[in-house]
Design a protein around this motif. Sequence first.
Motif, PDB file in Angstrom:
ATOM      1  N   LEU A  17       0.851  -1.181   0.000  1.00 48.61           N
ATOM      2  CA  LEU A  17       0.000   0.000   0.000  1.00 48.61           C
ATOM      3  C   LEU A  17       0.889   1.234   0.000  1.00 48.61           C
ATOM      4  O   LEU A  17       2.019   1.188   0.460  1.00 48.61           O
ATOM      5  CB  LEU A  17      -0.946   0.024   1.197  1.00 48.61           C
ATOM      6  CG  LEU A  17      -0.349   0.318   2.560  1.00 48.61           C
ATOM      7  CD1 LEU A  17      -1.449   0.805   3.477  1.00 48.61           C
ATOM      8  CD2 LEU A  17       0.274  -0.919   3.150  1.00 48.61           C
ATOM      9  N   ALA A  51      -2.839  -8.044   4.403  1.00 49.92           N
ATOM     10  CA  ALA A  51      -2.844  -8.622   3.063  1.00 49.92           C
ATOM     11  C   ALA A  51      -2.390 -10.065   3.187  1.00 49.92           C
ATOM     12  O   ALA A  51      -1.637 -10.421   4.097  1.00 49.92           O
ATOM     13  CB  ALA A  51      -1.931  -7.852   2.115  1.00 49.92           C
ATOM     14  N   GLN A  58       1.422 -14.532  -5.089  1.00 54.52           N
ATOM     15  CA  GLN A  58       0.642 -13.338  -5.381  1.00 54.52           C
ATOM     16  C   GLN A  58       0.086 -12.730  -4.096  1.00 54.52           C
ATOM     17  O   GLN A  58      -0.575 -13.416  -3.324  1.00 54.52           O
ATOM     18  CB  GLN A  58      -0.525 -13.679  -6.312  1.00 54.52           C
ATOM     19  CG  GLN A  58      -0.108 -14.016  -7.725  1.00 54.52           C
ATOM     20  CD  GLN A  58       0.521 -12.846  -8.416  1.00 54.52           C
ATOM     21  OE1 GLN A  58       1.681 -12.919  -8.794  1.00 54.52           O
ATOM     22  NE2 GLN A  58      -0.199 -11.770  -8.599  1.00 54.52           N
ATOM     23  N   TRP A  59       0.337 -11.436  -3.881  1.00 54.84           N
ATOM     24  CA  TRP A  59      -0.232 -10.718  -2.746  1.00 54.84           C
ATOM     25  C   TRP A  59      -1.621 -10.241  -3.126  1.00 54.84           C
ATOM     26  O   TRP A  59      -1.827  -9.717  -4.219  1.00 54.84           O
ATOM     27  CB  TRP A  59       0.636  -9.535  -2.349  1.00 54.84           C
ATOM     28  CG  TRP A  59       1.830  -9.943  -1.562  1.00 54.84           C
ATOM     29  CD1 TRP A  59       3.092 -10.150  -2.032  1.00 54.84           C
ATOM     30  CD2 TRP A  59       1.863 -10.228  -0.159  1.00 54.84           C
ATOM     31  NE1 TRP A  59       3.913 -10.544  -1.006  1.00 54.84           N
ATOM     32  CE2 TRP A  59       3.183 -10.599   0.160  1.00 54.84           C
ATOM     33  CE3 TRP A  59       0.905 -10.211   0.851  1.00 54.84           C
ATOM     34  CZ2 TRP A  59       3.571 -10.941   1.451  1.00 54.84           C
ATOM     35  CZ3 TRP A  59       1.285 -10.549   2.143  1.00 54.84           C
ATOM     36  CH2 TRP A  59       2.611 -10.906   2.431  1.00 54.84           C
ATOM     37  N   GLY A  60      -2.577 -10.417  -2.223  1.00 49.88           N
ATOM     38  CA  GLY A  60      -3.930  -9.938  -2.436  1.00 49.88           C
ATOM     39  C   GLY A  60      -4.042  -8.448  -2.147  1.00 49.88           C
ATOM     40  O   GLY A  60      -3.113  -7.815  -1.644  1.00 49.88           O
ATOM     41  N   THR A  61      -5.185  -7.892  -2.458  1.00 53.24           N
ATOM     42  CA  THR A  61      -5.463  -6.487  -2.204  1.00 53.24           C
ATOM     43  C   THR A  61      -5.500  -6.230  -0.703  1.00 53.24           C
ATOM     44  O   THR A  61      -6.136  -6.975   0.036  1.00 53.24           O
ATOM     45  CB  THR A  61      -6.827  -6.113  -2.823  1.00 53.24           C
ATOM     46  OG1 THR A  61      -6.783  -6.405  -4.216  1.00 53.24           O
ATOM     47  CG2 THR A  61      -7.141  -4.649  -2.609  1.00 53.24           C
ATOM     48  N   GLN A  63      -6.603  -5.079   2.873  1.00 50.11           N
ATOM     49  CA  GLN A  63      -7.928  -4.947   3.459  1.00 50.11           C
ATOM     50  C   GLN A  63      -7.815  -4.255   4.810  1.00 50.11           C
ATOM     51  O   GLN A  63      -6.831  -4.438   5.514  1.00 50.11           O
ATOM     52  CB  GLN A  63      -8.557  -6.330   3.648  1.00 50.11           C
ATOM     53  CG  GLN A  63      -8.715  -7.130   2.372  1.00 50.11           C
ATOM     54  CD  GLN A  63      -9.694  -6.489   1.413  1.00 50.11           C
ATOM     55  OE1 GLN A  63     -10.741  -5.988   1.817  1.00 50.11           O
ATOM     56  NE2 GLN A  63      -9.354  -6.488   0.132  1.00 50.11           N
TER      57      GLN A  63
END
Length: 84
Positions: A17, A51, A58-61, A63
Motif C-alpha cells: 500500500l 494482506a 501473489q499478494w492480495g489487495t 484490506q
Amino acid sequence: MIERPRGQAWGPVITLLAPVAARLSRDVQLAVGESGFAIATWDQDGSLGFAIRTPAGQWGTPQPLPAGFEPEPVVLPDNTGLIA
C-alpha cells in the motif's frame, strides 16, 4: 517488502500500500508458512490493515481491520491463517 525464495536472489520491491503523507507503516508483522502462504498486518497512522500472499506468490489487495486491537498474523499447520 522484498522477497527472497530459498536458494534464489532477492526479488523486486513489492509495495502492499502507498505510504500516507510520506510516512512508512509501523508495527508491520509477517507470518509465513512452509508453502509460502503468508499474512502481513500493519498499523499506518492508526489505520490497521492486512494482506494475504498465496503459495503461488501473489499478494492480495490490502484490506482494513477494525480499530482497537493489535493484530498478530498466524499461519496454521494446514497453511491457512488467522489474525489474532
